[in-house]
Design a protein around this motif. Structure first.
Motif, PDB file in Angstrom:
ATOM      1  N   ARG A   1       0.827  -1.210   0.000  1.00 21.09           N
ATOM      2  CA  ARG A   1       0.000   0.000   0.000  1.00 21.09           C
ATOM      3  C   ARG A   1       0.859   1.258   0.000  1.00 21.09           C
ATOM      4  N   ASN A   2       0.367   2.244  -0.734  1.00 25.01           N
ATOM      5  CA  ASN A   2       0.969   3.576  -0.773  1.00 25.01           C
ATOM      6  C   ASN A   2      -0.058   4.564  -0.216  1.00 25.01           C
ATOM      7  N   ASP A   3       0.271   5.203   0.934  1.00 26.45           N
ATOM      8  CA  ASP A   3      -0.631   6.155   1.585  1.00 26.45           C
ATOM      9  C   ASP A   3      -0.138   7.574   1.381  1.00 26.45           C
ATOM     10  N   VAL A   4      -1.063   8.503   1.177  1.00 26.08           N
ATOM     11  CA  VAL A   4      -0.708   9.908   1.028  1.00 26.08           C
ATOM     12  C   VAL A   4      -1.598  10.757   1.928  1.00 26.08           C
ATOM     13  N   GLU A   5      -1.010  11.810   2.498  1.00 31.02           N
ATOM     14  CA  GLU A   5      -1.751  12.720   3.374  1.00 31.02           C
ATOM     15  C   GLU A   5      -1.381  14.161   3.021  1.00 31.02           C
ATOM     16  N   GLU A   6      -2.394  15.001   2.907  1.00 30.75           N
ATOM     17  CA  GLU A   6      -2.189  16.418   2.588  1.00 30.75           C
ATOM     18  C   GLU A   6      -2.715  17.272   3.741  1.00 30.75           C
ATOM     19  N   THR A   7      -1.897  18.224   4.189  1.00 28.66           N
ATOM     20  CA  THR A   7      -2.314  19.137   5.254  1.00 28.66           C
ATOM     21  C   THR A   7      -2.016  20.574   4.831  1.00 28.66           C
ATOM     22  N   PHE A   8      -2.799  21.514   5.402  1.00 23.23           N
ATOM     23  CA  PHE A   8      -2.558  22.939   5.188  1.00 23.23           C
ATOM     24  C   PHE A   8      -3.181  23.715   6.347  1.00 23.23           C
ATOM     25  N   LEU A   9      -2.864  24.990   6.435  1.00 21.77           N
ATOM     26  CA  LEU A   9      -3.279  25.824   7.556  1.00 21.77           C
ATOM     27  C   LEU A   9      -4.797  25.891   7.668  1.00 21.77           C
ATOM     28  N   ASN A  10      -5.295  25.809   8.922  1.00 17.51           N
ATOM     29  CA  ASN A  10      -6.727  25.925   9.241  1.00 17.51           C
ATOM     30  C   ASN A  10      -7.563  24.784   8.652  1.00 17.51           C
ATOM     31  N   GLN A  11      -6.917  23.664   8.381  1.00 16.54           N
ATOM     32  CA  GLN A  11      -7.628  22.503   7.858  1.00 16.54           C
ATOM     33  C   GLN A  11      -8.290  21.759   9.010  1.00 16.54           C
ATOM     34  N   VAL A  12      -9.536  21.317   8.810  1.00 15.42           N
ATOM     35  CA  VAL A  12     -10.255  20.587   9.856  1.00 15.42           C
ATOM     36  C   VAL A  12      -9.679  19.179  10.008  1.00 15.42           C
ATOM     37  N   LEU A  13      -9.572  18.452   8.911  1.00 13.88           N
ATOM     38  CA  LEU A  13      -9.015  17.100   8.908  1.00 13.88           C
ATOM     39  C   LEU A  13      -8.064  16.957   7.720  1.00 13.88           C
TER      40      LEU A  13
END
Length: 283
Positions: free
Chosen positions: A121-133
């Motif tokens: 499996r290849n998992d990816v996660e994206e985050t940025f400022l003021n993000q809820v989830l």
């Protein structure tokens, strides 16, 4: 790289041991300003293993501007892309100009944990400022392997000439490449130089050689000038037939003769450090 699709799961790619797997990661950027945009891609090491080879940004929308380069930083099997503040002027249309595309290349390792039917499996996660989830996605590939079966039969003996049949089949889930067969004959019982081909599979060459020390070897090898010969897909088989002459007009001092044919294949079309070899015997 080469393996077929959907041996285990529909619409999911298969990968053999030692094979290259290429992922395309598409990051969608909203119109406006997105602060502290970070994307982390992880090649999971359970239940199997693979090696991350490279990660490159291959496309970025013409109007997208980032305060950081976002150049992929690789640590083990984890890729981090830090774009910082991202500006994408709104145009009312969602299309490829609103995307950043990353190409990721990995190789399935020849590790004991990698066995037929495992899913990597290849998992990816994206985050940025003021993000809820965090935004998350994943992709999987199924591992496949060839499994060889060899059956050898003495179908006839007439006037001290034995007819020998060898059947080779691939009962596994992945292609078998570079098939070769070696069959050794003890010259106490067999006359060297008497091998006669009867039926040789298309794309293969049959040869005979003596080591000068009492052993004659009959070898089946792929035709070197023909591309992709020596390949058995899952469920395929082939048959080889040839004749050899027994000594002393077939009257031998033993009740039976041990004679083993060994066939070997590899998991990828071209050998690399993670290609896995498979072999089987028939007698």
């Amino acid at each position: 790289e080469d393996t077929r699709i959907t041996e285990w799961q529909l619409a999911r790619l298969d990968a053999a041991i030692g094979e290259l797997v290429e992922f395309e990661l598409t990051i969608y950027v909203d119109g406006g300003v997105t602060e502290d945009l970070v994307v982390v891609d992880t090649l999971e090491d359970s239940p199997g293993t693979w090696t991350l080879l490279s990660a490159d940004i291959v496309f970025k929308g013409d109007d997208i501007v980032t305060s950081n380069t976002g150049v992929p930083v690789i640590a083990g099997n984890v890729i981090t892309l830090d774009f910082g503040e991202v500006t994408n002027p709104p145009d009312g249309v969602d299309d490829e100009d609103d995307t950043i595309v990353v190409r990721i290349v990995a190789r399935v390792t020849d590790d004991a944990a990698n066995v037929d039917g495992n899913a990597l499996r290849n998992d990816v996660e994206e985050t940025f400022l003021n993000q809820v989830l965090p935004l998350r996605d994943s992709a999987e590939v199924d591992l496949v392997e060839p499994v060889l079966g060899v059956t050898k039969t003495f179908t006839d003996v007439t006037d001290a000439v034995a007819t020998i049949s060898v059947d080779i089949e691939n009962t596994g889930t992945g292609p078998a490449y570079g098939l070769v067969l070696s069959d050794q004959f003890d010259e106490q019982f067999w006359v060297p130089g008497t091998m006669t081909p009867i039926s040789v599979p298309t794309g293969f060459l049959l040869s005979e050689s003596s080591d000068g020390s009492g052993t004659t070897t009959v070898s089946l090898q792929p035709e070197p000038l023909l591309p992709m010969t020596g390949t058995l897909l899952p469920g395929e088989d082939l048959r080889l037939e040839f004749a050899m002459t027994l000594r002393n007009e077939g009257v031998l001092p033993v009740a039976s003769i041990d004679n083993i044919a060994t066939s070997t294949v590899r998991s990828t079309p071209r050998s690399n450090p993670d290609t896995r070899a498979q072999s089987a015997n028939g007698q």
